[in-house]
Write a protein that holds these residues in place. Structure first.
Motif, PDB file in Angstrom:
ATOM      1  N   PHE A 122       0.878  -1.164   0.000  1.00 36.77           N
ATOM      2  CA  PHE A 122       0.000   0.000   0.000  1.00 36.77           C
ATOM      3  C   PHE A 122       0.916   1.216   0.000  1.00 36.77           C
ATOM      4  N   CYS A 123       0.943   1.924  -1.137  1.00 39.17           N
ATOM      5  CA  CYS A 123       1.918   2.996  -1.326  1.00 39.17           C
ATOM      6  C   CYS A 123       1.386   4.378  -0.958  1.00 39.17           C
ATOM      7  N   MET A 124       0.083   4.512  -0.811  1.00 40.03           N
ATOM      8  CA  MET A 124      -0.502   5.817  -0.485  1.00 40.03           C
ATOM      9  C   MET A 124      -1.339   5.702   0.777  1.00 40.03           C
ATOM     10  N   GLY A 125      -0.875   4.878   1.718  1.00 38.52           N
ATOM     11  CA  GLY A 125      -1.593   4.692   2.968  1.00 38.52           C
ATOM     12  C   GLY A 125      -1.178   5.737   3.983  1.00 38.52           C
ATOM     13  N   LEU A 126      -2.084   6.616   4.346  1.00 34.23           N
ATOM     14  CA  LEU A 126      -1.810   7.665   5.328  1.00 34.23           C
ATOM     15  C   LEU A 126      -2.052   7.091   6.717  1.00 34.23           C
ATOM     16  N   VAL A 127      -0.970   6.899   7.468  1.00 31.02           N
ATOM     17  CA  VAL A 127      -1.068   6.306   8.805  1.00 31.02           C
ATOM     18  C   VAL A 127      -1.382   7.412   9.803  1.00 31.02           C
ATOM     19  N   LEU A 128      -2.442   7.203  10.565  1.00 33.97           N
ATOM     20  CA  LEU A 128      -2.894   8.185  11.558  1.00 33.97           C
ATOM     21  C   LEU A 128      -2.816   7.544  12.931  1.00 33.97           C
ATOM     22  N   ALA A 129      -2.142   8.215  13.861  1.00 31.63           N
ATOM     23  CA  ALA A 129      -2.019   7.693  15.221  1.00 31.63           C
ATOM     24  C   ALA A 129      -1.936   8.855  16.201  1.00 31.63           C
ATOM     25  N   SER A 130      -2.194   8.564  17.460  1.00 32.32           N
ATOM     26  CA  SER A 130      -2.142   9.586  18.503  1.00 32.32           C
ATOM     27  C   SER A 130      -1.350   9.075  19.700  1.00 32.32           C
ATOM     28  N   ASP A 131      -0.758  10.022  20.400  1.00 32.94           N
ATOM     29  CA  ASP A 131      -0.060   9.748  21.658  1.00 32.94           C
ATOM     30  C   ASP A 131      -0.760  10.570  22.736  1.00 32.94           C
ATOM     31  N   PRO A 132      -1.033   9.996  23.905  1.00 36.29           N
ATOM     32  CA  PRO A 132      -1.809  10.723  24.919  1.00 36.29           C
ATOM     33  C   PRO A 132      -1.164  12.025  25.364  1.00 36.29           C
ATOM     34  N   GLU A 133       0.152  12.152  25.220  1.00 39.12           N
ATOM     35  CA  GLU A 133       0.826  13.377  25.651  1.00 39.12           C
ATOM     36  C   GLU A 133       1.275  14.253  24.489  1.00 39.12           C
ATOM     37  N   LEU A 134       1.611  13.628  23.351  1.00 37.42           N
ATOM     38  CA  LEU A 134       2.203  14.378  22.241  1.00 37.42           C
ATOM     39  C   LEU A 134       1.204  14.808  21.180  1.00 37.42           C
ATOM     40  N   GLY A 135       0.030  14.195  21.149  1.00 40.49           N
ATOM     41  CA  GLY A 135      -0.963  14.601  20.161  1.00 40.49           C
ATOM     42  C   GLY A 135      -1.106  13.617  19.023  1.00 40.49           C
ATOM     43  N   THR A 136      -1.494  14.134  17.856  1.00 46.15           N
ATOM     44  CA  THR A 136      -1.823  13.308  16.693  1.00 46.15           C
ATOM     45  C   THR A 136      -0.855  13.587  15.551  1.00 46.15           C
ATOM     46  N   ASN A 137      -0.597  12.553  14.752  1.00 42.67           N
ATOM     47  CA  ASN A 137       0.304  12.706  13.618  1.00 42.67           C
ATOM     48  C   ASN A 137      -0.201  11.858  12.467  1.00 42.67           C
ATOM     49  N   VAL A 138       0.062  12.316  11.238  1.00 42.68           N
ATOM     50  CA  VAL A 138      -0.247  11.536  10.038  1.00 42.68           C
ATOM     51  C   VAL A 138       0.962  11.543   9.109  1.00 42.68           C
ATOM     52  N   THR A 139       1.326  10.381   8.587  1.00 42.27           N
ATOM     53  CA  THR A 139       2.421  10.275   7.626  1.00 42.27           C
ATOM     54  C   THR A 139       2.208   9.065   6.725  1.00 42.27           C
ATOM     55  N   ILE A 140       2.889   9.095   5.572  1.00 43.37           N
ATOM     56  CA  ILE A 140       2.820   7.991   4.623  1.00 43.37           C
ATOM     57  C   ILE A 140       4.054   7.117   4.826  1.00 43.37           C
ATOM     58  N   HIS A 141       3.847   5.806   4.939  1.00 46.17           N
ATOM     59  CA  HIS A 141       4.941   4.877   5.181  1.00 46.17           C
ATOM     60  C   HIS A 141       4.850   3.683   4.231  1.00 46.17           C
ATOM     61  N   ARG A 142       5.954   2.952   4.145  1.00 46.60           N
ATOM     62  CA  ARG A 142       6.031   1.760   3.294  1.00 46.60           C
ATOM     63  C   ARG A 142       5.341   0.607   4.018  1.00 46.60           C
ATOM     64  N   LEU A 143       4.245   0.106   3.437  1.00 45.28           N
ATOM     65  CA  LEU A 143       3.418  -0.924   4.079  1.00 45.28           C
ATOM     66  C   LEU A 143       3.379  -2.162   3.185  1.00 45.28           C
ATOM     67  N   CYS A 144       4.003  -3.239   3.631  1.00 47.28           N
ATOM     68  CA  CYS A 144       4.064  -4.467   2.842  1.00 47.28           C
ATOM     69  C   CYS A 144       3.111  -5.503   3.426  1.00 47.28           C
ATOM     70  N   VAL A 145       2.217  -6.009   2.594  1.00 52.10           N
ATOM     71  CA  VAL A 145       1.261  -7.031   3.029  1.00 52.10           C
ATOM     72  C   VAL A 145       2.003  -8.356   3.194  1.00 52.10           C
ATOM     73  N   GLN A 146       1.912  -8.948   4.394  1.00 54.04           N
ATOM     74  CA  GLN A 146       2.647 -10.181   4.692  1.00 54.04           C
ATOM     75  C   GLN A 146       1.738 -11.402   4.833  1.00 54.04           C
ATOM     76  N   ASP A 147       0.510 -11.198   5.284  1.00 55.16           N
ATOM     77  CA  ASP A 147      -0.401 -12.317   5.508  1.00 55.16           C
ATOM     78  C   ASP A 147      -1.818 -11.766   5.467  1.00 55.16           C
ATOM     79  N   LYS A 148      -2.787 -12.582   5.794  1.00 59.79           N
ATOM     80  CA  LYS A 148      -4.181 -12.170   5.680  1.00 59.79           C
ATOM     81  C   LYS A 148      -4.531 -11.015   6.605  1.00 59.79           C
ATOM     82  N   ASP A 149      -3.771 -10.850   7.706  1.00 56.66           N
ATOM     83  CA  ASP A 149      -4.078  -9.775   8.645  1.00 56.66           C
ATOM     84  C   ASP A 149      -2.816  -9.143   9.233  1.00 56.66           C
ATOM     85  N   ARG A 150      -1.690  -9.152   8.475  1.00 57.10           N
ATOM     86  CA  ARG A 150      -0.442  -8.586   8.967  1.00 57.10           C
ATOM     87  C   ARG A 150       0.270  -7.803   7.869  1.00 57.10           C
TER      88      ARG A 150
END
Length: 501
Positions: A156-184
């Motif tokens: 997935f080459c255009m997957g925008l990863v969104l995550a939050s940290d309880p102290e630091l806030g929220t961030n979004v970035t695009i990363h290299r995501l390789c499909v390895q199995d049915k759910d990994r």
């Protein structure tokens, strides 16, 4: 808003409204119903249609392309090349291509925070697949492409990863995501990425990091997400940039299976968690030794130990459009380059108001490694100021490697004109300045002690300033030949030439 005779220009707030805008501009979007295999074929076709950038030749800048008949995935479509053209980005941003830097500059200073909406507005959740279903297999739900026969797997080459940290806030970035199995999936973090800092903090507590991977978005979201520190420090929510571009906040909704937000108008959302203390080989299923083609134009090395995302659900719109890119193409130039330009212009305008007249992140550097800086000299002191501007640019954007300085009479977007300035306004022994062993980017294969033993570590580099500007006291000796400004349209109407009225 333009008249209907010019093509109806409704506001853009998701991928489908962006595509509708392009349909009113001939040559910017094409669709095909010819069957296509996502494994190597799709990227092979688009390489010749419109990939551009640092892709292996022959390639070209061309239209975006939708593949409506993806083998093995009835009902799914794949889009490639949405922002693989500066002109196309300008159409979707209501801005002439040569003014996009200032558009991004304005977004930096007028950001808008995202807002939460309820499930009734969650277009991204019209269809829901839960990993608890015994038949769940993301490899059968989403047509993740491979770019080349050497890829570690589907990405997935255009997957925008969104995550939050309880102290630091929220961030979004695009990363290299390789499909390895049915759910990994494995996820690659370049050094210094903020979501990796979130992951490390969660892992130190023995906890997973909940994430959503958002695909098929308003292009303002993807481009806004590519800003980096110091313009967007740790904890800064880059979705504010998209809000600044559109002057309308991005809408977020709660995930259906994880305590994380998703972009409500996304075409596809993968929900999951980055597992603590779990690492896997990137090419575990293929053993190619390669990852995928990266923006410098080379195949990245497969990483032997990457964090793992455990997928908990996939949600989509009906008949979803999965968005991808051809790794080294012009699409990456827009995604990374426009934020680079905006960040540099913003910092230099603050430090030297009015001195910098243009910044261009060149395609040859993938939007990251090579920039051109245009300045207006008004006295001899500016001969030094322009080099100071270059040093500031390196400080603002740490991944920048080479910087070319030009005068106002050179077309910043015309490589031939820039090379002309370098040929006639530069002497190598006085106008090339190098700064050794500075932090750079690990994906440049020359930034390695094996290439240059004087480099202290992989991802460090010599940075170079090419001063192709005329010394102020010699300005009258370097005036270009001037021609009469004649309207050519009556003489060559078939060329549809533009002429200012």
């Amino acid at each position: 808003m333009a008249s209907k005779g010019d093509g109806t220009r409704h506001p853009i707030n998701d991928l489908r409204s962006a595509l509708e805008r392009l349909r009113h501009h001939p040559g910017q979007l094409i669709e095909t119903d010819v069957p296509i295999d996502p494994d190597g074929e799709l990227a092979g076709v688009y390489r010749r249609v419109g990939a551009g950038g640092t892709v292996e030749r022959p390639t070209r800048i061309g239209p975006a392309m939708i593949f409506n008949n993806v083998k093995g995935y009835p009902g799914s479509r794949v889009l490639v090349g949405l922002v693989a053209s500066r002109k196309r980005v300008g159409i979707m941003f209501d801005t002439p291509p040569d003014e996009l830097t200032r558009k991004i500059f304005d977004a930096i200073n007028h950001g808008m925070s995202p807002i939460d909406v309820g499930p009734e507005e969650a277009k991204c959740q019209e269809v829901i697949y839960r990993a608890t279903d015994p038949d769940f297999d993301m490899r059968k739900i989403l047509p993740a492409p491979t770019n080349t026969d050497e890829d570690a797997g589907p990405y997935f080459c255009m997957g925008l990863v969104l995550a939050s940290d309880p102290e630091l806030g929220t961030n979004v970035t695009i990363h290299r995501l390789c499909v390895q199995d049915k759910d990994r999936m494995t996820i690659f973090f370049a050094p210094g990425r903020h979501i990796d800092a979130f992951r490390q903090r969660a892992e130190a507590k023995g906890e997973s990091l909940k994430v959503t991977i958002n695909m098929g978005l308003d292009p303002a979201i993807h481009i806004g997400a590519e800003f980096e520190a110091p313009t967007t420090p740790l904890g800064y929510d880059e979705l504010r940039m998209a809000g600044g571009i559109r002057q309308e906040p991005v809408k977020l909704v709660d995930g259906v299976s994880v305590a994380a937000k998703a972009i409500a108008y996304a075409e596809v959302v993968i929900e999951g968690e980055i597992l603590p203390d779990v690492r896997e080989e990137e090419d575990q299923n293929t053993h190619t030794g390669h990852a995928m083609p990266e923006f410098p134009g080379y195949d990245g090395d497969a990483n032997p130990s990457l964090p793992v995302i455990k997928v908990t659900a996939i949600t989509t719109r009906k008949n979803p459009i999965l968005q991808t890119l051809v790794g080294p193409g012009e699409e990456h130039v827009s995604l990374a380059g426009l934020p680079t330009e905006g960040s540099i212009y913003n910092a230099l305008n603050d430090a030297m108001p009015g001195f910098v007249t243009g910044v261009y992140a060149h395609s040859a550097g993938g939007g990251k490694f090579l920039s051109i800086l245009q300045c207006k000299k008004t006295n001899s002191f500016d001969d030094g100021r322009i080099r100071q501007a270059a040093l500031l640019a390196f400080g603002v954007y740490s991944e920048l490697k080479n910087l070319i300085l030009i005068d106002e009479d050179v077309d910043i977007f015309d490589t031939d004109d820039v090379l002309w300035a370098m040929t006639t306004r530069m002497q190598g022994d006085t106008d090339i300045i190098t700064i050794p062993a500075v932090s750079g980017h690990v994906l440049d294969p020359s930034q390695n002690p094996d290439y240059n033993p004087r480099l202290p570590a992989k991802g460090t580099t010599a940075k170079t300033i090419f001063d192709a500007t005329v010394p102020f006291h010699l300005k009258d000796k370097f005036e270009r030949a001037h021609f009469r400004d004649i309207d050519p349209r009556p003489y060559a109407p078939e060329l549809n030439l533009e002429y200012p009225v």
